[in-house]
Design an enzyme around this catalytic site. Structure first.
Site, PDB file in Angstrom:
ATOM      1  N   ASP A 182      -1.840 -11.756   0.320  1.00  0.00           N
ATOM      2  CA  ASP A 182      -2.599 -11.423   1.070  1.00  0.00           C
ATOM      3  C   ASP A 182      -1.971 -12.084   2.915  1.00  0.00           C
ATOM      4  O   ASP A 182      -2.611 -12.619   2.536  1.00  0.00           O
ATOM      5  CB  ASP A 182      -4.196 -10.504   0.924  1.00  0.00           C
ATOM      6  CG  ASP A 182      -4.540  -9.737   2.203  1.00  0.00           C
ATOM      7  OD1 ASP A 182      -3.564  -8.971   1.904  1.00  0.00           O
ATOM      8  OD2 ASP A 182      -5.151  -9.850   2.616  1.00  0.00           O
ATOM      9  N   GLU A 266       2.526  -8.513  -0.758  1.00  0.00           N
ATOM     10  CA  GLU A 266       2.847  -7.077  -0.869  1.00  0.00           C
ATOM     11  C   GLU A 266       3.716  -6.733   0.752  1.00  0.00           C
ATOM     12  O   GLU A 266       4.597  -7.678   1.171  1.00  0.00           O
ATOM     13  CB  GLU A 266       1.586  -6.701   0.241  1.00  0.00           C
ATOM     14  CG  GLU A 266       1.027  -7.344   1.825  1.00  0.00           C
ATOM     15  CD  GLU A 266      -0.347  -7.214   2.604  1.00  0.00           C
ATOM     16  OE1 GLU A 266      -1.120  -6.478   2.558  1.00  0.00           O
ATOM     17  OE2 GLU A 266      -1.166  -8.212   2.863  1.00  0.00           O
ATOM     18  N   ASP A 348      -9.958 -10.691   1.751  1.00  0.00           N
ATOM     19  CA  ASP A 348      -9.043 -10.880   1.740  1.00  0.00           C
ATOM     20  C   ASP A 348      -8.819 -11.358   0.716  1.00  0.00           C
ATOM     21  O   ASP A 348      -7.641 -11.271  -0.733  1.00  0.00           O
ATOM     22  CB  ASP A 348      -8.256 -12.094   3.353  1.00  0.00           C
ATOM     23  CG  ASP A 348      -8.637 -11.923   4.208  1.00  0.00           C
ATOM     24  OD1 ASP A 348      -8.429  -9.841   3.911  1.00  0.00           O
ATOM     25  OD2 ASP A 348      -9.192 -12.324   5.473  1.00  0.00           O
TER      26      ASP A 348
END
Length: 374
Positions: A182, A266, A348
């Site tokens: 992340d 991501e 996170d």
């Protein structure tokens, strides 16, 4: 076999420095002159000028007695600049880039040489019109004979040569580890294992010094030698920041690729996010786009898999334990407890776990090969 560029710093002699200054000037002049001509043809007459027509225009330009100085340097980098311009127009016509820009005198200067305009003998590199080899700091060897080179002078006055060679990637031993990542600002990346990278904030480290030098630059008279010296000092600080940022990005991406067989990350719309005036500087300093780019090509070389998750996947709002999804979870909330399974989450780390789960699921549903994007 694939192509790989090796970049080295070099220190030109006074004669080479003068030759390169002339070459950069000629390349910039021809690029801008042909670009102006093509722009007039495109907007006034609606004509798309191809490479052959641009090359013919260059021949007429060099035959003009007023521009005979264009013949004092090698013709190869001048011709190559038209090829680069043609590629820029192709990207524009196909919707991949904006309209080509004019080259600026104080921006990075580049000159490309193909095999007919340079030679590589016994570990020494020679360029056309120069009898002495370039004084290169060879930090590593080349994988093959060079096919082309690009000489660069950055805004800080440093010289680099980028050498393009054939490169055969060797896959690394298979690892049993997989990881989800992340991306963030307080920590540049957070892994599904709970590791947080921290954020060195390179721009902030030099912020006071940079602001002082920029104020000094603003006070100097335009066109003066003192302004040129002040501009160089500002450029050197920017170069220092960029070098620190790039070094940290390379080390982080290399570590992740070396340790993990599958890396799930991501997909972020960095260009869109950077339009936020409050976060633009911090997002740019985080170097997200470059970080993912490095993961991609290093994964391909090492025989690893890089899986990109859709940017709209609710990684932060989803409980990694039971799958419960919050309707709304503001950025100010850094920790939360799932109302269904009562699991306490770090925002996170939870997002990284969800990214890993989604990435592995996507990889199992038909993604094959190495270095892929699922």
């Amino acid at each position: 076999m694939t192509k790989r560029a090796y970049r080295y710093r070099f220190y030109p002699t006074p004669e080479q420095e003068q030759l390169l200054a002339q070459t950069f000037g000629c390349v910039r002049f021809v690029y801008n002159h042909i670009l102006r001509w093509r722009t007039d043809e495109y907007y006034k007459n609606g004509k798309k000028v191809n490479y052959n027509a641009a090359s013919k225009q260059l021949t007429e330009l060099k035959s003009n007695p007023e521009y005979q100085w264009l013949n004092d340097v090698s013709s190869v980098p001048i011709q190559q600049s038209l090829r680069h311009q043609q590629k820029a127009f192709k990207n524009f016509w196909e919707g991949r880039a904006n309209y080509p820009n004019f080259k600026k005198r104080h921006a990075n200067q580049r000159a490309s040489f193909v095999s007919s305009a340079f030679s590589y003998k016994d570990g020494k590199l020679f360029i056309a019109k120069s009898k002495e080899p370039l004084n290169i700091r060879w930090s590593r060897g080349l994988s093959s004979e060079p096919s082309s080179i690009t000489i660069i002078k950055d805004r800080a006055g440093r010289y680099f040569v980028s050498i393009l060679c054939e490169f055969e990637a060797k896959p690394m031993p298979i690892s049993n580890k997989t990881v989800g990542i992340d991306l963030g600002l307080n920590d540049l990346f957070i892994t599904s294992d709970g590791e947080k990278s921290g954020n060195p904030r390179h721009t902030k480290r030099y912020e006071i010094k940079l602001a002082y030098l920029q104020r000094q630059l603003a006070k100097k008279q335009k066109g003066s030698n003192n302004r040129a010296k002040a501009r160089l000092k500002v450029a050197r600080v920017h170069a220092k920041i960029a070098d620190c940022r790039m070094d940290a990005t390379h080390q982080a991406s290399r570590k992740l690729i070396n340790e993990n067989q599958v890396v799930c990350v991501e997909s972020l719309n960095v260009k869109g996010m950077i339009k936020n005036p409050k976060l633009a500087k911090h997002i740019a300093d985080a170097n997200w786009g470059e970080f993912v780019r490095q993961l991609k090509y290093k994964a391909g070389w090492a025989g690893r898999d890089l899986v990109k998750i859709d940017r709209f996947f609710p990684s932060s709002k989803r409980c990694s334990g039971c799958g419960f999804v919050h309707e709304r979870l503001p950025l100010s909330i850094r920790e939360w407890e799932c109302p269904e399974c009562k699991t306490h989450h770090d925002r996170d780390v939870n997002a990284a776990k969800n990214i890993k789960t989604a990435g592995l699921a996507g990889l199992a549903c038909g993604a094959t090969g190495t270095g892929i994007e699922a």
